[in-house]
Structure formats: structure tokens, C-alpha cells
Design a protein around this motif. Structure first.
Motif, PDB file in Angstrom:
ATOM      1  N   GLU A  30      18.739 -26.773  38.775  1.00 36.50           N
ATOM      2  CA  GLU A  30      18.492 -25.810  37.700  1.00 36.50           C
ATOM      3  C   GLU A  30      17.130 -26.057  37.058  1.00 36.50           C
ATOM      4  O   GLU A  30      16.374 -25.118  36.797  1.00 36.50           O
ATOM      5  CB  GLU A  30      19.593 -25.890  36.646  1.00 36.50           C
ATOM      6  CG  GLU A  30      19.518 -24.792  35.610  1.00 36.50           C
ATOM      7  CD  GLU A  30      20.699 -24.843  34.662  1.00 36.50           C
ATOM      8  OE1 GLU A  30      20.472 -24.634  33.451  1.00 36.50           O
ATOM      9  OE2 GLU A  30      21.830 -25.066  35.124  1.00 36.50           O
ATOM     10  N   ASP A  31      16.807 -27.326  36.822  1.00 35.20           N
ATOM     11  CA  ASP A  31      15.492 -27.658  36.256  1.00 35.20           C
ATOM     12  C   ASP A  31      14.369 -27.226  37.183  1.00 35.20           C
ATOM     13  O   ASP A  31      13.350 -26.680  36.734  1.00 35.20           O
ATOM     14  CB  ASP A  31      15.381 -29.161  35.990  1.00 35.20           C
ATOM     15  CG  ASP A  31      16.237 -29.609  34.826  1.00 35.20           C
ATOM     16  OD1 ASP A  31      16.686 -28.736  34.042  1.00 35.20           O
ATOM     17  OD2 ASP A  31      16.477 -30.828  34.704  1.00 35.20           O
ATOM     18  N   GLU A  78      22.148 -29.963  37.817  1.00 33.43           N
ATOM     19  CA  GLU A  78      21.169 -29.943  36.723  1.00 33.43           C
ATOM     20  C   GLU A  78      19.744 -30.078  37.264  1.00 33.43           C
ATOM     21  O   GLU A  78      18.825 -29.410  36.788  1.00 33.43           O
ATOM     22  CB  GLU A  78      21.472 -31.064  35.731  1.00 33.43           C
ATOM     23  CG  GLU A  78      22.733 -30.810  34.919  1.00 33.43           C
ATOM     24  CD  GLU A  78      23.143 -32.001  34.072  1.00 33.43           C
ATOM     25  OE1 GLU A  78      22.473 -33.065  34.139  1.00 33.43           O
ATOM     26  OE2 GLU A  78      24.139 -31.877  33.337  1.00 33.43           O
ATOM     27  N   MET A 116      14.464 -24.828  39.407  1.00 33.63           N
ATOM     28  CA  MET A 116      14.398 -23.375  39.491  1.00 33.63           C
ATOM     29  C   MET A 116      13.753 -22.779  38.239  1.00 33.63           C
ATOM     30  O   MET A 116      13.120 -21.724  38.320  1.00 33.63           O
ATOM     31  CB  MET A 116      15.796 -22.794  39.716  1.00 33.63           C
ATOM     32  CG  MET A 116      16.325 -23.103  41.109  1.00 33.63           C
ATOM     33  SD  MET A 116      17.959 -22.457  41.397  1.00 33.63           S
ATOM     34  CE  MET A 116      17.596 -20.715  41.476  1.00 33.63           C
ATOM     35  N   GLN A 117      13.898 -23.442  37.107  1.00 30.82           N
ATOM     36  CA  GLN A 117      13.281 -22.948  35.877  1.00 30.82           C
ATOM     37  C   GLN A 117      11.773 -23.173  35.894  1.00 30.82           C
ATOM     38  O   GLN A 117      11.020 -22.438  35.262  1.00 30.82           O
ATOM     39  CB  GLN A 117      13.902 -23.624  34.658  1.00 30.82           C
ATOM     40  CG  GLN A 117      15.296 -23.123  34.385  1.00 30.82           C
ATOM     41  CD  GLN A 117      15.950 -23.842  33.214  1.00 30.82           C
ATOM     42  OE1 GLN A 117      15.374 -24.754  32.637  1.00 30.82           O
ATOM     43  NE2 GLN A 117      17.150 -23.420  32.867  1.00 30.82           N
ATOM     44  N   ASN A 118      11.357 -24.174  36.624  1.00 34.85           N
ATOM     45  CA  ASN A 118       9.935 -24.430  36.795  1.00 34.85           C
ATOM     46  C   ASN A 118       9.393 -23.408  37.789  1.00 34.85           C
ATOM     47  O   ASN A 118       9.774 -23.398  38.943  1.00 34.85           O
ATOM     48  CB  ASN A 118       9.719 -25.834  37.372  1.00 34.85           C
ATOM     49  CG  ASN A 118       8.998 -26.738  36.433  1.00 34.85           C
ATOM     50  OD1 ASN A 118       8.511 -26.308  35.400  1.00 34.85           O
ATOM     51  ND2 ASN A 118       8.941 -27.993  36.803  1.00 34.85           N
ATOM     52  N   GLU A 119       8.504 -22.543  37.338  1.00 37.19           N
ATOM     53  CA  GLU A 119       7.998 -21.521  38.254  1.00 37.19           C
ATOM     54  C   GLU A 119       6.963 -22.088  39.207  1.00 37.19           C
ATOM     55  O   GLU A 119       6.717 -21.518  40.251  1.00 37.19           O
ATOM     56  CB  GLU A 119       7.433 -20.352  37.458  1.00 37.19           C
ATOM     57  CG  GLU A 119       8.524 -19.586  36.747  1.00 37.19           C
ATOM     58  CD  GLU A 119       8.036 -18.289  36.163  1.00 37.19           C
ATOM     59  OE1 GLU A 119       7.030 -17.741  36.623  1.00 37.19           O
ATOM     60  OE2 GLU A 119       8.688 -17.827  35.224  1.00 37.19           O
TER      61      GLU A 119
END
Length: 69
Positions: free
Chosen positions: A53-54, A50, A56-59
Motif C-alpha cells: 500500500e505504501d 502495508e 502504491m501511494q508513492n507515485e
């Protein structure tokens, strides 16, 4: 078969059963311990997945120097 032979075979069977019961008990303890370890590792894996994933979602992933520089 004489009574003595039957008695010896009976004692041998009782002895084997006693060893099998002890082995089964020890094996059960190991299985329970391993199950607890697997559950802990699964929870850690889920938390790390998790977190990744967090991130990776943050550009905007910071490209900072480590604190010792």
C-alpha cells in the motif's frame, strides 16, 4: 449378563475413554500449533499488505536496474 461380561464391557469402555483422552490431547497440541502459525502468517500478511500500500501511494516507483547489471 454375568459379572464377567459386565466387567469386560466396563474395561472396554475405560480403554476407549483412555484412547479418546490421548487423542484429544494430541489434537489440542496440533490446534495450538496451527493457531500460532496462523497468527504469524497473519502478521506477515499484514506487514506485506502495508508495504505494498505504501509503495502504491508513492507515485514515483523507481525503475532501477538490479544490482547485477
Amino acid at each position: 449378563m454375568s459379572e464377567k461380561e459386565i466387567e469386560e464391557r466396563f474395561i472396554a469402555l475405560e480403554t476407549k475413554i483412555a484412547y479418546l483422552e490421548e487423542f484429544t490431547s494430541e489434537l489440542q497440541e496440533v490446534v495450538v500449533e496451527h493457531t500460532k502459525t496462523i497468527d504469524r502468517l497473519t502478521a506477515v500478511n499484514k506487514a506485506l499488505s502495508e508495504k505494498i500500500e505504501d509503495l502504491m501511494q508513492n507515485e514515483e516507483i523507481p525503475n532501477r536496474k538490479p544490482p547485477h547489471y
